[in-house]
Design an enzyme around this catalytic site. Structure first.
Site, PDB file in Angstrom:
ATOM      1  N   LYS A   1       0.850  -1.206   0.000  1.00 24.88           N
ATOM      2  CA  LYS A   1       0.000   0.000   0.000  1.00 24.88           C
ATOM      3  C   LYS A   1       0.877   1.243   0.000  1.00 24.88           C
ATOM      4  CE  LYS A   1       0.602   1.612   4.431  1.00 24.88           C
ATOM      5  NZ  LYS A   1       1.420   2.688   4.773  1.00 24.88           N
TER       6      LYS A   1
ATOM      7  N   ASP B   1      -2.548  -2.025  10.272  1.00 24.12           N
ATOM      8  CA  ASP B   1      -2.689  -1.979   8.802  1.00 24.12           C
ATOM      9  C   ASP B   1      -3.277  -3.265   8.217  1.00 24.12           C
ATOM     10  OD1 ASP B   1      -1.639   0.533   8.563  1.00 24.12           O
ATOM     11  OD2 ASP B   1       0.359  -0.111   7.922  1.00 24.12           O
TER      12      ASP B   1
HETATM   13  P1  ATP Z   1       4.138  -0.404   7.733  1.00 30.96           P
HETATM   14  O1  ATP Z   1       3.950   0.338   6.472  1.00 30.96           O
HETATM   15  O2  ATP Z   1       2.901  -1.213   8.139  1.00 30.96           O
HETATM   16  O3  ATP Z   1       4.721   0.424   8.845  1.00 30.96           O
HETATM   17  P2  ATP Z   1       6.657  -1.415   6.955  1.00 30.96           P
HETATM   18  O4  ATP Z   1       6.676  -1.464   5.476  1.00 30.96           O
HETATM   19  O5  ATP Z   1       7.275  -0.206   7.570  1.00 30.96           O
HETATM   20  O6  ATP Z   1       5.181  -1.571   7.457  1.00 30.96           O
HETATM   21  P3  ATP Z   1       7.410  -4.191   7.138  1.00 30.96           P
HETATM   22  O7  ATP Z   1       8.174  -4.373   5.887  1.00 30.96           O
HETATM   23  O8  ATP Z   1       6.030  -4.711   7.164  1.00 30.96           O
HETATM   24  O9  ATP Z   1       7.416  -2.649   7.551  1.00 30.96           O
HETATM   25  O10 ATP Z   1       8.215  -4.861   8.345  1.00 30.96           O
HETATM   26  C1  ATP Z   1       8.960  -4.203   9.309  1.00 30.96           C
HETATM   27  C2  ATP Z   1       9.644  -5.180  10.254  1.00 30.96           C
HETATM   28  O11 ATP Z   1       8.828  -6.303  10.550  1.00 30.96           O
HETATM   29  C3  ATP Z   1      10.922  -5.715   9.656  1.00 30.96           C
HETATM   30  O12 ATP Z   1      11.982  -5.172  10.369  1.00 30.96           O
HETATM   31  C4  ATP Z   1      10.858  -7.232   9.784  1.00 30.96           C
HETATM   32  O13 ATP Z   1      11.935  -7.771  10.513  1.00 30.96           O
HETATM   33  C5  ATP Z   1       9.567  -7.538  10.495  1.00 30.96           C
HETATM   34  N1  ATP Z   1       8.756  -8.535   9.751  1.00 30.96           N
HETATM   35  C6  ATP Z   1       8.076  -9.548  10.290  1.00 30.96           C
HETATM   36  N2  ATP Z   1       7.416 -10.245   9.366  1.00 30.96           N
HETATM   37  C7  ATP Z   1       7.672  -9.673   8.182  1.00 30.96           C
HETATM   38  C8  ATP Z   1       7.282  -9.930   6.858  1.00 30.96           C
HETATM   39  N3  ATP Z   1       6.480 -10.961   6.545  1.00 30.96           N
HETATM   40  N4  ATP Z   1       7.725  -9.102   5.880  1.00 30.96           N
HETATM   41  C9  ATP Z   1       8.516  -8.055   6.202  1.00 30.96           C
HETATM   42  N5  ATP Z   1       8.943  -7.772   7.428  1.00 30.96           N
HETATM   43  C10 ATP Z   1       8.520  -8.555   8.425  1.00 30.96           C
END
Ligand code: ATP
Length: 310
Positions: free
Chosen positions: A31, A157
């Site tokens: 997203k 989310d």
């Molecule tokens: P958001 O936009 O909801 O804040 P994000 O894009 O910032 O999400 P993600 O990529 O979802 O962050 O993940 C952040 C942290 O979560 C990473 O540091 C990772 O170690 C942990 N994590 C756990 N499961 C997953 C997964 N399936 N994919 C990615 N990261 C994951």
């Protein structure tokens, strides 16, 4: 120009592939936020937000297989991601197993393409795919609203990632109002090589009377009017007041995209990913090349709006 970083056969079609009752392969869509405002803080410390959420056509692939043994087994192409209960797909599978007393186990193969810790809800979308997938392969017959409720236990989310499309998110992000489809357009996405902790960004956010808030209602109005330019020109993310100071590269990326024809640019979520909305594929091509040459971003992707709700 490279169209997203994923095998060619995954670029066609938007439906999920279902092979048989024991296994399923799903797309977990990323997203972007078309607007992100923080309007207050609850007594428990959580921030109250108003965000416009939009699914895009950049995705991880999540394969789920039933196994006779009761364990949850996770494997992924990214060596640095956890494969134990710290992975959101593991958490989602465990929640489904506990909640619905499922005796069998699952083997989950996660092909990551959405940049990690980038503000694009990659982990949340993977978790949502597991909820949807296990509902199907274990024939649980759960409605989408129930899956969204379960998703909230995994993260704010996740309910949106179950629903997909375009939505206004309020509360701590969990109160979702579906919006009409956003006008389609190409999107340029740049992930700089810096890491940003969501918690840190919210902690550093200082709201004063002088803080300029994005006009979320105006973005929503422009979506309803199908006015792409109106959406793009009014996009705004209050969290940039924190991240741009700490990482000037975010401002540089936005300027570069604008110089190369972006209708509007914004940081997604708590960053550091920056995206630009463009009028046409032709417009985005020059911007993509300029970004690549600038060396400002670690990864550059092109994508597009994905309007289909689940
Ligand atoms: P958001 O936009 O909801 O804040 P994000 O894009 O910032 O999400 P993600 O990529 O979802 O962050 O993940 C952040 C942290 O979560 C990473 O540091 C990772 O170690 C942990 N994590 C756990 N499961 C997953 C997964 N399936 N994919 C990615 N990261 C994951």
């Amino acid at each position: 120009m490279q169209k997203m970083h994923m095998p060619e056969n995954q670029l066609t079609g938007v439906s999920d592939r279902e092979s048989n009752m024991d296994e399923i392969s799903l797309k977990a869509l990323a997203k972007i936020n078309l607007g992100l405002d923080v309007v207050g803080q609850r007594e428990d410390g959580y921030h109250e937000v108003r965000m416009v959420m939009q699914s895009i056509h950049l995705y991880d692939r999540v394969e789920i297989k039933k196994t006779r043994s009761p364990q949850i087994h996770v494997q992924t192409n990214l060596f640095y991601l956890p494969v134990d209960e710290n992975n959101l797909v593991y958490k989602a599978a465990k929640l489904m197993k506990t909640e619905f007393k499922i005796k069998e186990g699952v083997r989950i193969t996660l092909h990551k393409f959405i940049p990690v810790a980038a503000g694009m809800a990659g982990g949340s979308s993977d978790a949502a795919a597991v909820l949807v997938g296990m509902n199907r392969i274990f024939n649980l017959g759960l409605k989408q609203s129930r899956l969204m409720e379960l998703g909230l236990k995994l993260g704010a989310d996740v309910p949106f990632c179950v629903m997909r499309g375009t939505a206004l998110a309020e509360g701590i992000g969990e109160k979702l109002t579906s919006l009409p489809p956003m006008p389609k357009c190409p999107i340029l996405i740049a992930k700089p090589g810096v890491s940003v902790s969501t918690q840190h960004v919210y902690e550093q956010l200082k709201l004063t009377e002088g803080t300029e808030h994005p006009d979320i209602d105006l973005i929503v109005e422009n979506i309803k009017k199908k006015n792409l330019r109106g959406v793009a020109e009014n996009m705004g993310n209050i969290l940039e007041t924190v991240t741009v100071k700490e990482f000037p590269v975010i401002r540089e990326l936005k300027s570069l995209m604008k110089e190369h024809g972006a209708l509007g640019t914004m940081m997604s979520g708590s960053g550091p990913t920056v995206f630009g909305l463009y009028h046409s594929e032709k417009d985005i091509r020059g911007a993509y090349d300029a970004l690549k040459q600038s060396g400002l971003a670690k990864n550059v992707y092109t994508s597009e709006i994905h309007n289909n709700r689940r």
